[in-house]
Motif scaffolding. Sequence first.
Motif, PDB file in Angstrom:
ATOM      1  N   TYR A 102      44.633  33.515  52.379  1.00 25.04           N
ATOM      2  CA  TYR A 102      43.501  32.619  52.617  1.00 25.04           C
ATOM      3  C   TYR A 102      42.850  32.708  53.995  1.00 25.04           C
ATOM      4  CZ  TYR A 102      45.765  30.443  48.601  1.00 25.04           C
ATOM      5  OH  TYR A 102      46.360  30.220  47.404  1.00 25.04           O
ATOM      6  N   ASN A 103      43.162  33.718  54.801  1.00 25.58           N
ATOM      7  CA  ASN A 103      42.486  33.936  56.081  1.00 25.58           C
ATOM      8  C   ASN A 103      41.654  35.204  56.002  1.00 25.58           C
ATOM      9  OD1 ASN A 103      45.434  32.874  57.829  1.00 25.58           O
ATOM     10  ND2 ASN A 103      43.686  31.649  57.276  1.00 25.58           N
ATOM     11  N   ASN A 104      40.948  35.383  54.877  1.00 27.06           N
ATOM     12  CA  ASN A 104      40.321  36.664  54.603  1.00 27.06           C
ATOM     13  C   ASN A 104      39.124  36.978  55.482  1.00 27.06           C
ATOM     14  OD1 ASN A 104      38.955  34.663  53.338  1.00 27.06           O
ATOM     15  ND2 ASN A 104      38.964  35.585  51.322  1.00 27.06           N
ATOM     16  N   GLY A 156      46.888  38.248  56.077  1.00 25.03           N
ATOM     17  CA  GLY A 156      45.752  37.341  56.173  1.00 25.03           C
ATOM     18  C   GLY A 156      44.779  37.464  55.021  1.00 25.03           C
ATOM     19  N   PHE A 190      48.674  29.219  57.408  1.00 25.77           N
ATOM     20  CA  PHE A 190      47.326  29.600  56.994  1.00 25.77           C
ATOM     21  C   PHE A 190      46.350  28.450  57.140  1.00 25.77           C
ATOM     22  CE2 PHE A 190      48.855  28.804  52.513  1.00 25.77           C
ATOM     23  CZ  PHE A 190      47.934  27.831  52.155  1.00 25.77           C
ATOM     24  N   TYR A 198      46.137  26.772  59.904  1.00 28.22           N
ATOM     25  CA  TYR A 198      45.660  26.992  61.270  1.00 28.22           C
ATOM     26  C   TYR A 198      45.120  28.412  61.483  1.00 28.22           C
ATOM     27  CZ  TYR A 198      47.696  22.575  62.733  1.00 28.22           C
ATOM     28  OH  TYR A 198      47.992  21.242  62.870  1.00 28.22           O
ATOM     29  N   SER A 199      44.977  29.193  60.436  1.00 27.27           N
ATOM     30  CA  SER A 199      44.464  30.578  60.479  1.00 27.27           C
ATOM     31  C   SER A 199      45.286  31.476  61.394  1.00 27.27           C
ATOM     32  CB  SER A 199      43.000  30.601  60.916  1.00 27.27           C
ATOM     33  OG  SER A 199      42.198  29.905  60.007  1.00 27.27           O
ATOM     34  N   GLY A 216      44.938  35.295  60.413  1.00 34.68           N
ATOM     35  CA  GLY A 216      43.645  35.855  60.769  1.00 34.68           C
ATOM     36  C   GLY A 216      43.461  35.982  62.271  1.00 34.68           C
TER      37      GLY A 216
END
Length: 126
Positions: free
Chosen positions: A101-103, A97, A62, A64-65, A68
């Motif tokens: 924390y990749n919302n 995601g 997360f 590095y996303s 997402g």
Amino acid sequence: MARRSFHPGSKTTQLIILLGGFALGWAIYMRYALVEQSAVGLACIGVETSTCQARSLVIEMFGYSVFGITAIVAAIIQFIRPSVAVFIIGVMASAAGVVLYNNNLASLAAGLLLISLARPWRRVKG
């Protein structure tokens, strides 16, 4: 020729709900039981257990996303060329995601997946 929208059948819908729920449950477990617990973080200092490795892998992902970006790529592919497998990947990555924390990207991907249900899927003889 008439074109119908992308609507999975009942068994496929059940599979989508099952796998999406699994991804959501996994993400909730990872976030609230492993990532946010300070006791787990302190216990993982200098220890190489599978739980600590999974925790550090999820934190790196997360960071590095990954969730997402995977969700948005799958949603764009689904929007252009609908398929059940890509839809399932998009739903799972979007569910994970949003929790991990990749919302921003995952929410955008969820919206694209929702819009993709109205896109033409394949030609139907009418």
